[in-house]
Design an enzyme around this catalytic site. Structure first.
Site, PDB file in Angstrom:
ATOM      1  N   ALA A  11       0.821  -1.208   0.000  1.00 46.10           N
ATOM      2  CA  ALA A  11       0.000   0.000   0.000  1.00 46.10           C
ATOM      3  C   ALA A  11       0.855   1.258   0.000  1.00 46.10           C
ATOM      4  CB  ALA A  11      -0.941  -0.009   1.205  1.00 46.10           C
ATOM      5  N   GLU A  32      10.001   3.069   6.749  1.00 48.41           N
ATOM      6  CA  GLU A  32       9.769   1.632   6.761  1.00 48.41           C
ATOM      7  C   GLU A  32      10.503   0.983   7.937  1.00 48.41           C
ATOM      8  OE1 GLU A  32       9.186  -2.288   6.482  1.00 48.41           O
ATOM      9  OE2 GLU A  32       7.983  -0.760   5.450  1.00 48.41           O
ATOM     10  N   SER A  38       8.723  -2.841  -1.022  1.00 51.23           N
ATOM     11  CA  SER A  38       7.966  -3.189  -2.230  1.00 51.23           C
ATOM     12  C   SER A  38       8.136  -4.652  -2.640  1.00 51.23           C
ATOM     13  CB  SER A  38       8.400  -2.266  -3.373  1.00 51.23           C
ATOM     14  OG  SER A  38       7.469  -2.253  -4.408  1.00 51.23           O
ATOM     15  N   CYS A  42       2.982 -12.780  -1.047  1.00 49.74           N
ATOM     16  CA  CYS A  42       2.314 -14.008  -1.469  1.00 49.74           C
ATOM     17  C   CYS A  42       3.265 -14.989  -2.150  1.00 49.74           C
ATOM     18  CB  CYS A  42       1.155 -13.668  -2.406  1.00 49.74           C
ATOM     19  SG  CYS A  42      -0.112 -12.631  -1.632  1.00 49.74           S
TER      20      CYS A  42
END
Length: 442
Positions: A11, A32, A38, A42
């Site tokens: 996001a 971060e 990034s 999955c």
């Protein structure tokens, strides 16, 4: 305009790139907590079993790309500890130096994702106990999977638990999967989940249903998992029992959260505080069928919400149109797909509903190579509007699932589903698609 984004994964970086494309004068700072940016979470199970050869393959862009190509102040190892919404300042700690820092903003995005649930069991700090959410987690599991690890125990039978059961099994490990409830994949109804149980057992997964873990045993490294019924020897444990929104640092800010800690947002991804937006696994999602704010953390949703948040922050008004909870998973030879409401959810919401179930061929019956599809369709008893569906099989699941998701998005009835002009050729379908066969019966 100075934009600050907390979180540099799906996001957060979708928003950052949308701001970069929309506002040419933007100053973008990204904070971060981890060391990587990034990446596609999955893909981790397929990196662990070697199907994807390199962990770098699931990283979309390196942090240096955001700094050098896009001119962003992209920081790593920075944990945000508080927000002063009145003065528009973010406070945090540099995890490498221990030094505090503060950053002012004009517009702020909270994209902190969700953290794996880690119960306070006895032995939880032993070596060999893992979660799977980040690149660092993935590296830790891969480093730990040496030849001495013969038996792996997975606690939790959701999507991560199932994917990792297959991943570990393909590496030649003995796998035990412990699930507190009476079925794995609780987002499916029990009648459909039984197909998953059969596939697990067929592939040698030692399923333990209806057992609650009470603790872990071992001295330095984990050696066993204790439940309310038994103790199982193990060499490695993976905790896959769900996630909670990473929003603890927002306590005291006055921002509105749902009961499970996800940030409440409107269709423009705005929170209850001025100039603060939220997106991704830490934010709520409007469910189009339930017609309520929900929280279903999925990668597709995170990327969509991030893009929409970034556009709105940069002055291009876009609305998030909501979710259906559409998801799909590969589990050994089966594909498991679902969208909309399950029968259980329809009961809990007091929807008057009807159900159609069927077994059908994945393509024309006379064409070789067909496989059985198991389908379940749920629709409103009175309006006949589609409410949801579940599809399990070896071939053709994704095709039907996406058709059903599109039909749900447009609030179609079972009658309208029958009228849709779907593709047909013997290698791909029958003259009547299985979904339309069910629509005709309904």
């Amino acid at each position: 305009m100075k934009y600050v984004i907390i979180g540099g994964v799906a996001a957060g970086m979708s928003a950052a790139m949308e701001i970069y494309r929309t506002d040419e004068t933007a100053e973008i700072a990204v904070l971060e907590r981890g060391k990587e940016y990034s990446y596609g979470q999955c893909g981790f199970p397929y990196v662990i079993n070697g199907y994807i050869p390199d962990l770098e393959d699931v990283v979309a862009r390196q942090v240096e790309t955001f700094r050098e190509k896009y001119g962003m102040d992209a920081r790593t190892s920075t944990e945000v500890t508080n927000i002063n919404a009145k003065d528009q300042i973010v406070y945090g700690i540099d995890l490498e130096t221990g030094d505090g820092f503060q950053v002012s903003y004009d517009k702020l995005l909270i994209a902190t994702g969700a953290n794996p649930t880690v119960p306070q069991w006895e032995g939880i700090e032993l070596k060999g106990v893992h979660t799977l959410k980040t690149v660092t987690d993935t590296k830790g599991i891969m480093h730990d999977l040496d030849d001495d690890v013969k038996h792996v125990t997975i606690v939790g039978g959701g999507y991560i638990g199932l994917e990792m059961a297959e991943s570990f099994k393909t590496l030649g490990k003995e796998v035990t999967l412990i699930q507190r409830g009476d079925q794995v994949a609780p987002i499916f109804d029990l009648d459909m989940a039984e197909l998953i149980h059969e596939e697990a057992k067929r592939n040698g997964i030692n399923l333990k249903l209806g057992e609650s873990v009470t603790g872990l045993t071992g001295t330095d490294r984990v050696e066993g998992v204790k439940t309310d019924k038994n103790t199982y020897k193990t060499d490695l444990v993976l905790l896959a029992i769900g996630v909670l929104a990473n929003t603890q640092f927002l306590q005291g800010t006055g921002i509105h959260l749902n009961p499970r800690g996800a940030v409440l947002v409107n269709p423009y991804m705005q929170t209850s505080l001025k100039n603060i937006y939220a997106a991704g696994d830490c934010a709520t999602d409007f469910h189009r069928v339930k017609q309520v704010n929900d929280h279903i953390p999925l990668g597709t949703t995170s990327n969509k919400q991030g893009r929409i948040a970034g556009a709105n922050m940069a002055g291009n008004p876009l609305q998030f149109k909501g979710i259906l909870g559409t998801s799909i998973i590969k589990f050994f030879d089966l594909t498991l797909g679902r969208t909309g409401l399950s029968e259980r959810e329809a009961q809990q919401l007091n929807f008057p509903y009807e159900v159609q179930t069927t077994k059908a061929n994945s393509h024309a019956g006379y064409y070789p190579g067909g496989e059985t599809l198991h389908l379940k369709l749920i629709y409103h008893r009175d309006s006949r509007k589609l409410l949801g569906g579940q599809i399990i099989g070896k071939k053709g699941v994704d095709k039907r699932l996406d058709v059903l998701a599109m039909a749900l998005h447009h609030e179609m009835t079972v009658h309208e589903l029958v009228d849709v002009d779907l593709s047909y050729a013997p290698p791909y379908n029958g003259v009547w698609d299985p979904l339309q066969q069910m629509g005709r019966k309904a």
